[in-house]
Design a protein around this motif. Structure first.
Motif, mmCIF file in Angstrom:
data_model
loop_
_atom_site.group_PDB
_atom_site.id
_atom_site.type_symbol
_atom_site.label_atom_id
_atom_site.label_comp_id
_atom_site.label_asym_id
_atom_site.label_seq_id
_atom_site.Cartn_x
_atom_site.Cartn_y
_atom_site.Cartn_z
ATOM 1 N N GLU A 36 41.200 72.402 41.881
ATOM 2 C CA GLU A 36 42.040 72.180 40.716
ATOM 3 C C GLU A 36 43.472 72.577 41.017
ATOM 4 O OE1 GLU A 36 41.286 74.857 37.364
ATOM 5 O OE2 GLU A 36 40.246 76.177 38.745
ATOM 6 N N VAL A 37 44.378 72.034 40.224
ATOM 7 C CA VAL A 37 45.778 72.423 40.264
ATOM 8 C C VAL A 37 45.997 73.305 39.044
ATOM 9 C CG1 VAL A 37 48.158 71.623 40.095
ATOM 10 C CG2 VAL A 37 46.504 70.318 41.439
ATOM 11 N N LYS A 38 46.518 74.521 39.261
ATOM 12 C CA LYS A 38 46.780 75.454 38.158
ATOM 13 C C LYS A 38 48.218 75.917 38.234
ATOM 14 C CE LYS A 38 43.313 78.075 36.624
ATOM 15 N NZ LYS A 38 42.377 79.161 36.490
ATOM 16 N N ARG A 39 48.836 76.116 37.077
ATOM 17 C CA ARG A 39 50.180 76.681 37.020
ATOM 18 C C ARG A 39 50.027 78.189 36.797
ATOM 19 N NH1 ARG A 39 52.749 73.783 32.912
ATOM 20 N NH2 ARG A 39 53.307 72.245 34.443
ATOM 21 N N ILE A 40 50.381 78.979 37.810
ATOM 22 C CA ILE A 40 50.285 80.431 37.725
ATOM 23 C C ILE A 40 51.526 81.068 38.334
ATOM 24 C CG2 ILE A 40 47.754 80.451 37.788
ATOM 25 C CD1 ILE A 40 47.953 81.267 40.749
ATOM 26 N N ASN A 41 51.730 82.346 38.023
ATOM 27 C CA ASN A 41 52.858 83.079 38.600
ATOM 28 C C ASN A 41 52.460 83.863 39.839
ATOM 29 O OD1 ASN A 41 54.841 82.297 36.685
ATOM 30 N ND2 ASN A 41 53.914 83.680 35.219
ATOM 31 N N ASN A 42 51.212 84.296 39.903
ATOM 32 C CA ASN A 42 50.723 84.991 41.097
ATOM 33 C C ASN A 42 49.211 84.839 41.174
ATOM 34 O OD1 ASN A 42 49.317 87.389 39.933
ATOM 35 N ND2 ASN A 42 51.368 87.814 39.137
ATOM 36 N N ILE A 43 48.671 85.034 42.361
ATOM 37 C CA ILE A 43 47.252 84.775 42.626
ATOM 38 C C ILE A 43 46.341 85.682 41.797
ATOM 39 C CG2 ILE A 43 46.975 86.327 44.609
ATOM 40 C CD1 ILE A 43 45.683 82.706 44.394
ATOM 41 N N GLY A 44 46.857 86.829 41.339
ATOM 42 C CA GLY A 44 46.064 87.739 40.518
ATOM 43 C C GLY A 44 45.673 87.153 39.169
ATOM 44 N N GLN A 45 46.320 86.078 38.759
ATOM 45 C CA GLN A 45 45.990 85.431 37.487
ATOM 46 C C GLN A 45 44.749 84.546 37.571
ATOM 47 O OE1 GLN A 45 50.143 83.847 37.035
ATOM 48 N NE2 GLN A 45 49.794 84.471 34.921
ATOM 49 N N VAL A 46 44.274 84.283 38.756
ATOM 50 C CA VAL A 46 43.104 83.417 38.930
ATOM 51 C C VAL A 46 41.840 84.263 38.799
ATOM 52 C CG1 VAL A 46 41.889 81.860 40.491
ATOM 53 C CG2 VAL A 46 44.387 81.868 40.433
ATOM 54 N N LYS A 47 40.956 83.855 37.935
ATOM 55 C CA LYS A 47 39.681 84.552 37.732
ATOM 56 C C LYS A 47 38.623 83.946 38.636
ATOM 57 C CE LYS A 47 41.429 86.880 34.303
ATOM 58 N NZ LYS A 47 42.446 87.762 34.757
ATOM 59 N N GLY A 48 37.757 84.775 39.145
ATOM 60 C CA GLY A 48 36.657 84.298 39.981
ATOM 61 C C GLY A 48 37.046 84.258 41.440
ATOM 62 N N PRO A 49 36.098 83.860 42.276
ATOM 63 C CA PRO A 49 36.352 83.825 43.723
ATOM 64 C C PRO A 49 37.339 82.722 44.099
ATOM 65 C CG PRO A 49 34.219 82.873 43.244
ATOM 66 C CD PRO A 49 34.738 83.431 41.946
ATOM 67 N N ILE A 50 38.138 82.986 45.116
ATOM 68 C CA ILE A 50 39.103 82.014 45.624
ATOM 69 C C ILE A 50 38.777 81.768 47.097
ATOM 70 C CG2 ILE A 50 41.531 81.532 46.086
ATOM 71 C CD1 ILE A 50 42.116 83.709 43.906
ATOM 72 N N ASP A 51 38.463 80.536 47.435
ATOM 73 C CA ASP A 51 38.197 80.196 48.827
ATOM 74 C C ASP A 51 39.481 79.869 49.569
ATOM 75 O OD1 ASP A 51 35.409 80.481 48.604
ATOM 76 O OD2 ASP A 51 35.227 78.451 47.795
ATOM 77 N N TRP A 52 40.441 79.259 48.857
ATOM 78 C CA TRP A 52 41.675 78.802 49.495
ATOM 79 C C TRP A 52 42.692 78.522 48.403
ATOM 80 C CZ3 TRP A 52 44.231 73.965 49.637
ATOM 81 C CH2 TRP A 52 45.107 73.786 50.706
ATOM 82 N N ALA A 53 43.949 78.880 48.615
ATOM 83 C CA ALA A 53 44.999 78.617 47.630
ATOM 84 C C ALA A 53 46.306 78.319 48.351
ATOM 85 C CB ALA A 53 45.169 79.823 46.719
ATOM 86 N N ILE A 54 47.141 77.498 47.727
ATOM 87 C CA ILE A 54 48.461 77.175 48.276
ATOM 88 C C ILE A 54 49.412 76.955 47.110
ATOM 89 C CG2 ILE A 54 48.043 74.696 48.426
ATOM 90 C CD1 ILE A 54 49.559 74.837 51.158
ATOM 91 N N GLY A 55 50.671 77.300 47.295
ATOM 92 C CA GLY A 55 51.667 77.139 46.243
ATOM 93 C C GLY A 55 52.577 75.953 46.509
ATOM 94 N N GLY A 56 53.142 75.422 45.449
ATOM 95 C CA GLY A 56 54.080 74.310 45.567
ATOM 96 C C GLY A 56 54.524 73.849 44.199
ATOM 97 N N VAL A 57 55.125 72.683 44.139
ATOM 98 C CA VAL A 57 55.603 72.082 42.894
ATOM 99 C C VAL A 57 54.494 71.196 42.332
ATOM 100 C CG1 VAL A 57 57.331 70.562 41.853
ATOM 101 C CG2 VAL A 57 57.980 72.080 43.738
ATOM 102 N N GLY A 58 54.084 71.438 41.104
ATOM 103 C CA GLY A 58 53.041 70.626 40.481
ATOM 104 C C GLY A 58 53.447 69.167 40.362
#
Length: 98
Positions: A2-24
């Motif tokens: 999924e694509v989520k708008r967040i300010n930092n990775i700590g806002q994501v609930k549950g396990p994270i396998d992989w994440a990357i930041g960019g412009v939505g």
């Protein structure tokens, strides 16, 4: 995926396998809300990452605006996508065998 708008990775609930930041880009595009500098939105070569089903795609563009890049990604039928920071500078170009 999924694509989520967040300010930092700590806002994501549950396990994270992989994440990357960019412009939505897909499903939403709001550079003002994301406070994206104009320099990133300019006409240049763009690099993005998107997904459709369980497949992930790295996409590079010819020179275009960020809005046009979004339209090109939507035309591919991607379910979610972001533009990666770096754009043309992250692409490896090869001209005339040099």
């Amino acid at each position: 995926m999924e694509v989520k708008r967040i300010n930092n990775i700590g806002q994501v609930k549950g396990p994270i396998d992989w994440a990357i930041g960019g412009v939505g880009l897909i499903p939403w595009y709001d550079p003002k809300l994301e406070q994206v500098p104009d320099d990133i939105l300019r006409t240049t070569r763009h690099t993005g990452i998107g997904f459709k089903g369980d497949r992930v795609y790295l996409v590079v563009s010819d020179r275009c605006s960020m809005v046009d890049f979004r339209h090109k990604l939507k035309a591919l039928g991607l379910e979610g996508a972001i533009a990666l920071d770096g754009g043309g500078s992250s692409q490896m170009l090869w001209e005339k065998g040099q």
